[in-house]
Scaffold this active site. Structure first.
Site, short mmCIF file in Angstrom:
data_model
loop_
_atom_site.label_atom_id
_atom_site.label_comp_id
_atom_site.label_asym_id
_atom_site.label_seq_id
_atom_site.Cartn_x
_atom_site.Cartn_y
_atom_site.Cartn_z
N HIS A 211 -3.75 2.96 -3.23
CA HIS A 211 -2.69 3.82 -2.81
C HIS A 211 -1.35 3.53 -3.29
O HIS A 211 -0.94 2.44 -3.80
CB HIS A 211 -2.73 3.84 -1.24
N HIS B 76 1.48 2.64 -1.99
CA HIS B 76 2.47 1.78 -1.40
C HIS B 76 3.04 0.50 -2.33
O HIS B 76 2.06 0.21 -2.87
CB HIS B 76 2.11 1.20 -0.19
N ASP C 211 3.79 -2.36 -2.21
CA ASP C 211 3.13 -3.69 -2.13
C ASP C 211 1.67 -3.76 -2.65
O ASP C 211 0.93 -4.69 -2.87
CB ASP C 211 3.14 -4.34 -0.76
N HIS C 212 1.36 -2.27 -3.19
CA HIS C 212 -0.09 -2.32 -3.87
C HIS C 212 0.23 -1.84 -5.43
O HIS C 212 -0.85 -1.63 -6.10
CB HIS C 212 -0.94 -1.23 -3.52
N HIS D 209 -4.25 6.25 6.51
CA HIS D 209 -3.00 5.08 6.12
C HIS D 209 -2.20 5.94 5.35
O HIS D 209 -0.93 6.01 5.80
CB HIS D 209 -3.60 4.00 5.33
N ASP E 190 -5.90 -0.58 2.45
CA ASP E 190 -5.08 -0.54 3.97
C ASP E 190 -5.77 0.38 4.71
O ASP E 190 -5.39 1.05 5.66
CB ASP E 190 -3.62 -0.31 3.90
N HIS F 28 -4.69 -7.08 3.32
CA HIS F 28 -3.73 -7.86 3.83
C HIS F 28 -4.57 -8.72 4.82
O HIS F 28 -6.00 -8.83 5.11
CB HIS F 28 -2.92 -6.85 4.89
ZN LIG Z 1 -0.23 0.40 2.52
#
Ligand SMILES: [Zn+2]
Length: 265
Positions: A59, A61, A63-64, A116, A133, A171
């Site tokens: 996805h 975000h 941090d991905h 999410h 996530d 995570h």
């Molecule tokens: Zn995320």
């Protein structure tokens, strides 16, 4: 002749609590799952003499995806992911019910798992699920873009995979997630046992973000919203009878946010 061998899964910690997964197939051919930070991945790839052949993205975000530029500059390769991530480097757009073949590794099946985020994808390779996530070990992602109904539907679909499927999530949240699970289901002995196992692993700095789906079904409240004891606990938290599973799931998610001090009141 079957040339596919079972892959080896490597877990690379990046940023504060993210994981990137390396799926190592034959002759070092490796698929990378998500890319929040390239440095530790490039290091791991070089140390093990792996050959990255593709990256898959769950996805949009940061941090991905934010490490894609650096990774691709070092290892040019196709990047599979949702349409929303083209601008970060996805050049093989995939979605619900798509699949793609990685030579010597097998077929990746793509599932749209919104909740999410709206664009969230999960990937199934044989008995491995890479769910970013959406489903966490012991928990589930927060509802940033999607609805409770979407997330419940996504989790219901993941729960239909083979019980022996090993899930790998984005995570290191397991200990926190299980703290809430034990709070919501204090009489669930499987949760109590898992809390101790995870605490032991954390004490040795071992990752806990992989688990068999069967264990999730026993201990993850977000897969257990239809269990009568949990439903009763949710209704007690809300102080009223809830009309359906979706509303119970929404209130369970709210309860977890509240427990974490994150609820928007
Ligand atoms: Zn995320």
């Amino acid at each position: 002749m079957n040339t596919v061998t079972a892959p080896t899964i490597h877990c690379i910690p990046v940023l504060s609590d993210n994981y990137i997964w390396l799926i190592e197939g034959q002759d070092g051919a490796t698929v990378i799952v998500d890319m929040g930070e390239a440095g530790p991945v490039i290091e791991a790839v070089e140390a093990r003499d792996l050959k990255p052949v593709a990256t898959v993205i769950t996805h949009h975000h940061a941090d991905h995806v934010q490490g894609l530029d650096t990774l691709l500059a070092r290892f040019p390769m196709p990047v599979y992911g949702p349409d929303s991530c083209r601008r970060y480097g996805v050049d093989q757009v995939v979605g619900e019910a798509d699949s793609f073949e990685i030579r010597g590794m097998g077929r990746f099946d793509v599932m749209a798992t919104p909740g999410h985020t709206q664009d969230h994808l999960s990937y199934v390779l044989d008995k491995h699920l890479f769910c970013g996530d959406t489903l966490f070990t012991g928990g589930c992602g927060r509802l940033f873009e999607g609805t409770a109904a979407q997330m419940l539907h996504s989790l219901d679909r993941l729960a239909l995979l083979d019980d022996a499927t090993q899930i790998h999530c984005g995570h290191e949240y397991t200990a926190d997630s299980l703290r809430f699970a034990a709070h919501a289901e204090p009489d669930n002995a499987d949760i109590t046992a898992r809390v101790h196992q995870v605490a032991e692993k954390c004490a040795h700095d071992e990752p806990t973000a992989s688990a068999p789906l069967a264990l999730e079904k026993q201990t993850n409240p977000f897969l257990r919203v239809r269990e009568p004891a949990l439903r009763a606990a949710i209704e007690q938290y809300v102080g009223q009878t809830l009309p359906d599973d979706t509303e119970a799931f929404a209130m369970l998610r709210h309860w977890k946010d509240d427990f974490d001090g994150l609820a928007r009141l």
